[in-house]
Design a protein around this motif. Structure first.
Motif, PDB file in Angstrom:
ATOM      1  N   ALA A   1       0.830  -1.204   0.000  1.00 30.14           N
ATOM      2  CA  ALA A   1       0.000   0.000   0.000  1.00 30.14           C
ATOM      3  C   ALA A   1       0.862   1.250   0.000  1.00 30.14           C
ATOM      4  N   ALA A   2       1.898   1.276   0.861  1.00 29.51           N
ATOM      5  CA  ALA A   2       2.754   2.458   0.950  1.00 29.51           C
ATOM      6  C   ALA A   2       3.514   2.701  -0.341  1.00 29.51           C
ATOM      7  N   THR A   3       3.876   1.628  -1.034  1.00 31.00           N
ATOM      8  CA  THR A   3       4.653   1.762  -2.268  1.00 31.00           C
ATOM      9  C   THR A   3       3.808   2.274  -3.425  1.00 31.00           C
ATOM     10  N   LEU A   4       2.558   1.829  -3.512  1.00 34.35           N
ATOM     11  CA  LEU A   4       1.730   2.128  -4.678  1.00 34.35           C
ATOM     12  C   LEU A   4       0.904   3.404  -4.554  1.00 34.35           C
ATOM     13  N   VAL A   5       0.623   3.842  -3.324  1.00 36.04           N
ATOM     14  CA  VAL A   5      -0.181   5.064  -3.149  1.00 36.04           C
ATOM     15  C   VAL A   5       0.618   6.266  -3.634  1.00 36.04           C
ATOM     16  N   THR A   6      -0.013   7.128  -4.437  1.00 35.17           N
ATOM     17  CA  THR A   6       0.701   8.248  -5.053  1.00 35.17           C
ATOM     18  C   THR A   6       0.378   9.600  -4.435  1.00 35.17           C
ATOM     19  N   GLN A   7      -0.770   9.722  -3.757  1.00 33.77           N
ATOM     20  CA  GLN A   7      -1.162  11.005  -3.190  1.00 33.77           C
ATOM     21  C   GLN A   7      -1.923  10.795  -1.888  1.00 33.77           C
ATOM     22  N   THR A   8      -1.880  11.799  -1.019  1.00 26.07           N
ATOM     23  CA  THR A   8      -2.810  11.840   0.099  1.00 26.07           C
ATOM     24  C   THR A   8      -4.132  12.415  -0.415  1.00 26.07           C
ATOM     25  N   THR A   9      -5.174  12.264   0.359  1.00 22.14           N
ATOM     26  CA  THR A   9      -6.470  12.830  -0.040  1.00 22.14           C
ATOM     27  C   THR A   9      -6.393  14.339  -0.158  1.00 22.14           C
ATOM     28  N   ALA A  10      -5.660  14.972   0.756  1.00 22.11           N
ATOM     29  CA  ALA A  10      -5.512  16.430   0.696  1.00 22.11           C
ATOM     30  C   ALA A  10      -4.831  16.851  -0.587  1.00 22.11           C
ATOM     31  N   GLU A  11      -3.784  16.123  -1.004  1.00 22.54           N
ATOM     32  CA  GLU A  11      -3.094  16.443  -2.259  1.00 22.54           C
ATOM     33  C   GLU A  11      -4.016  16.240  -3.457  1.00 22.54           C
ATOM     34  N   ALA A  12      -4.837  15.196  -3.408  1.00 16.00           N
ATOM     35  CA  ALA A  12      -5.755  14.923  -4.515  1.00 16.00           C
ATOM     36  C   ALA A  12      -6.797  16.021  -4.651  1.00 16.00           C
ATOM     37  N   MET A  13      -7.225  16.606  -3.537  1.00 14.36           N
ATOM     38  CA  MET A  13      -8.213  17.682  -3.598  1.00 14.36           C
ATOM     39  C   MET A  13      -7.604  18.984  -4.088  1.00 14.36           C
ATOM     40  N   LEU A  14      -6.289  19.113  -3.971  1.00 16.37           N
ATOM     41  CA  LEU A  14      -5.614  20.294  -4.498  1.00 16.37           C
ATOM     42  C   LEU A  14      -5.432  20.224  -6.000  1.00 16.37           C
ATOM     43  N   THR A  15      -5.396  18.992  -6.534  1.00 17.46           N
ATOM     44  CA  THR A  15      -5.137  18.795  -7.960  1.00 17.46           C
ATOM     45  C   THR A  15      -6.387  19.125  -8.763  1.00 17.46           C
ATOM     46  N   LEU A  16      -6.261  19.925  -9.795  1.00 19.11           N
ATOM     47  CA  LEU A  16      -7.406  20.269 -10.626  1.00 19.11           C
ATOM     48  C   LEU A  16      -7.960  19.028 -11.306  1.00 19.11           C
ATOM     49  N   GLN A  17      -9.251  18.853 -11.211  1.00 20.60           N
ATOM     50  CA  GLN A  17      -9.880  17.702 -11.837  1.00 20.60           C
ATOM     51  C   GLN A  17      -9.707  17.743 -13.356  1.00 20.60           C
ATOM     52  N   GLY A  18      -9.488  16.559 -13.933  1.00 19.42           N
ATOM     53  CA  GLY A  18      -9.334  16.467 -15.381  1.00 19.42           C
ATOM     54  C   GLY A  18      -7.901  16.519 -15.846  1.00 19.42           C
ATOM     55  N   THR A  19      -6.965  16.860 -14.951  1.00 17.72           N
ATOM     56  CA  THR A  19      -5.563  16.877 -15.332  1.00 17.72           C
ATOM     57  C   THR A  19      -5.005  15.461 -15.262  1.00 17.72           C
ATOM     58  N   PRO A  20      -3.930  15.170 -15.973  1.00 11.02           N
ATOM     59  CA  PRO A  20      -3.364  13.814 -15.965  1.00 11.02           C
ATOM     60  C   PRO A  20      -3.004  13.325 -14.566  1.00 11.02           C
ATOM     61  N   SER A  21      -2.461  14.209 -13.711  1.00 14.34           N
ATOM     62  CA  SER A  21      -2.064  13.775 -12.374  1.00 14.34           C
ATOM     63  C   SER A  21      -3.277  13.389 -11.534  1.00 14.34           C
ATOM     64  N   ALA A  22      -4.390  14.095 -11.725  1.00 16.60           N
ATOM     65  CA  ALA A  22      -5.606  13.760 -10.981  1.00 16.60           C
ATOM     66  C   ALA A  22      -6.150  12.415 -11.428  1.00 16.60           C
ATOM     67  N   GLN A  23      -6.115  12.151 -12.705  1.00 15.86           N
ATOM     68  CA  GLN A  23      -6.670  10.917 -13.241  1.00 15.86           C
ATOM     69  C   GLN A  23      -5.804   9.700 -12.955  1.00 15.86           C
ATOM     70  N   GLN A  24      -4.542   9.911 -12.588  1.00 16.00           N
ATOM     71  CA  GLN A  24      -3.643   8.803 -12.312  1.00 16.00           C
ATOM     72  C   GLN A  24      -3.431   8.564 -10.811  1.00 16.00           C
ATOM     73  N   ALA A  25      -4.097   9.297  -9.960  1.00 17.83           N
ATOM     74  CA  ALA A  25      -3.869   9.191  -8.522  1.00 17.83           C
ATOM     75  C   ALA A  25      -4.308   7.830  -7.982  1.00 17.83           C
ATOM     76  N   VAL A  26      -3.509   7.286  -7.070  1.00 17.39           N
ATOM     77  CA  VAL A  26      -3.857   6.085  -6.314  1.00 17.39           C
ATOM     78  C   VAL A  26      -3.988   6.509  -4.855  1.00 17.39           C
ATOM     79  N   LEU A  27      -5.185   6.349  -4.284  1.00 16.46           N
ATOM     80  CA  LEU A  27      -5.465   6.814  -2.925  1.00 16.46           C
ATOM     81  C   LEU A  27      -5.783   5.634  -2.009  1.00 16.46           C
ATOM     82  N   VAL A  28      -5.532   5.830  -0.732  1.00 15.61           N
ATOM     83  CA  VAL A  28      -5.838   4.807   0.270  1.00 15.61           C
ATOM     84  C   VAL A  28      -7.306   4.866   0.636  1.00 15.61           C
ATOM     85  N   LYS A  29      -7.907   3.699   0.758  1.00 12.67           N
ATOM     86  CA  LYS A  29      -9.275   3.596   1.253  1.00 12.67           C
ATOM     87  C   LYS A  29      -9.293   2.634   2.437  1.00 12.67           C
ATOM     88  N   ALA A  30      -9.834   3.105   3.573  1.00  5.35           N
ATOM     89  CA  ALA A  30      -9.933   2.262   4.764  1.00  5.35           C
ATOM     90  C   ALA A  30     -11.393   1.811   4.907  1.00  5.35           C
TER      91      ALA A  30
END
Length: 349
Positions: free
Chosen positions: A15-44
């Protein structure tokens, strides 16, 4: 909600190796950009993550599900009296755990008052600590607020009745975790797992971040880190604790004001140590050291409890609609101190 992939983590390392962003970082990323569409987030437990996805606030490519990792589950005891609570332990398990209810009563009480029975049976301690604030401007796609990388905080000129009365300059959110208030009163530590297989421990108080330090996140968790556990130090037999809150709907609601108090009172009825933390009052659980210092070395009385409640408001700056929180917080501190002291006295007979 956009389509996404689902991956069951087989280990904290994966999980630690594959996760690319925190939720806070994902909310900062503009939707529709390549980085937003490629994000891997943790789900508990998924209570907060799925809400954010349904509102279009995050749009991950993949969710890394850590809910089945057994090493992140359960409550275990150490020989020195300390407790380890796995990040995947549910709030319901914490609320009903016999030893916790005796040794760390305020934590069990806080967990029992969080959300509804259905949510407590699903929500995890780690997810509860890491959930994003419940500010309606942060949760609105129509408001590009400071915490999402925008230009200003809408709460100051808008509806701020549930917002912070401490450390509310720049951003006025309150921390949404109910158990965090009690955990901080017990001087808990968090255990973080890193991609290299290393674990680091740090005080919960140092884990949280105020807006003055970082406007965009509530904690120092990095994208490659997994919150694996919370550690509670051993408690003296003379320690007693209590958690109190006031909410508009007691059955299911976030508190308007809350407090966790831990007292250590000696045989002469003098307070050797006090820990007082306010909830629903600041962008992080808010420790009131001035009130703690007032009680330390003193005999607990009605007048002393009243003074502690007043001292707890030092530095408060209410907004246009939330000044009602100040007397609520002062009253909760007074009641909690008196109840905690009374419980200690009853146990001696």
């Amino acid at each position: 909600m956009e389509a996404f992939q689902w991956q069951q983590a087989r280990s904290p390392e994966e999980a630690a190796t594959l996760v690319t962003q925190t939720t806070a970082e994902a909310m900062l990323t503009l939707q529709g950009t390549p980085s937003a569409q490629q994000a891997v987030l943790v789900k508990a437990g998924g209570v907060d993550m799925l809400d954010l996805m349904k509102e279009g606030l995050v749009n991950p490519r993949c969710l890394m599900d850590i809910s089945q990792l057994t090493e992140l589950q359960g409550i275990s005891h150490r020989d020195d009296g300390s407790l380890r609570i796995g990040a995947q332990t549910t709030l319901a398990q914490i609320a009903t755990h016999p030893r916790l209810r005796q040794s760390h009563a305020a934590l069990a009480q806080a967990a029992a008052m969080a959300a509804s029975p259905q949510i407590r049976n699903r929500a995890t301690l780690g997810g509860n600590l890491l959930q994003r604030p419940r500010c309606w401007y942060l949760r609105s796609t129509a408001h590009h607020c400071l915490r999402k990388g925008g230009g200003h905080c809408f709460a100051f000129a808008g509806d701020n009745r549930y917002h912070a009365v401490f450390a509310n300059h720049g951003c006025a959110i309150v921390h949404p975790s109910t158990p965090a208030t009690a955990l901080l009163a017990f001087h808990a530590q968090v255990e973080l797992f890193q991609p290299q297989g290393q674990r680091r421990m740090l005080p919960l108080e140092d884990f949280f971040v105020l807006p003055e330090a970082d406007m965009h996140r509530e904690n120092i968790l990095a994208a490659g880190e997994i919150l694996t556990a919370v550690w509670l130090p051993p408690q003296m037999q003379t320690n007693r604790s209590i958690y109190l809150q006031v909410a508009e709907r007691e059955a299911f609601d976030w508190p308007l004001a809350a407090v966790a108090v831990v007292l250590d009172i000696d045989a002469a009825d003098l307070c050797r140590q006090a820990s007082i933390v306010l909830g629903a009052a600041a962008p992080a659980p808010w420790r009131v050291r001035q009130a703690e210092a007032l009680l330390t070395g003193a005999e607990i009385s009605g007048e002393m409890a009243e003074a502690a409640g007043a001292a707890a408001l030092a530095g408060a700056t209410s907004l246009t609609q939330n000044a009602y929180k100040l007397p609520l917080l002062a009253t909760l501190v007074r009641r909690a101190v008196l109840v905690g002291a009374a419980t200690l006295s009853q146990d001696r007979f």
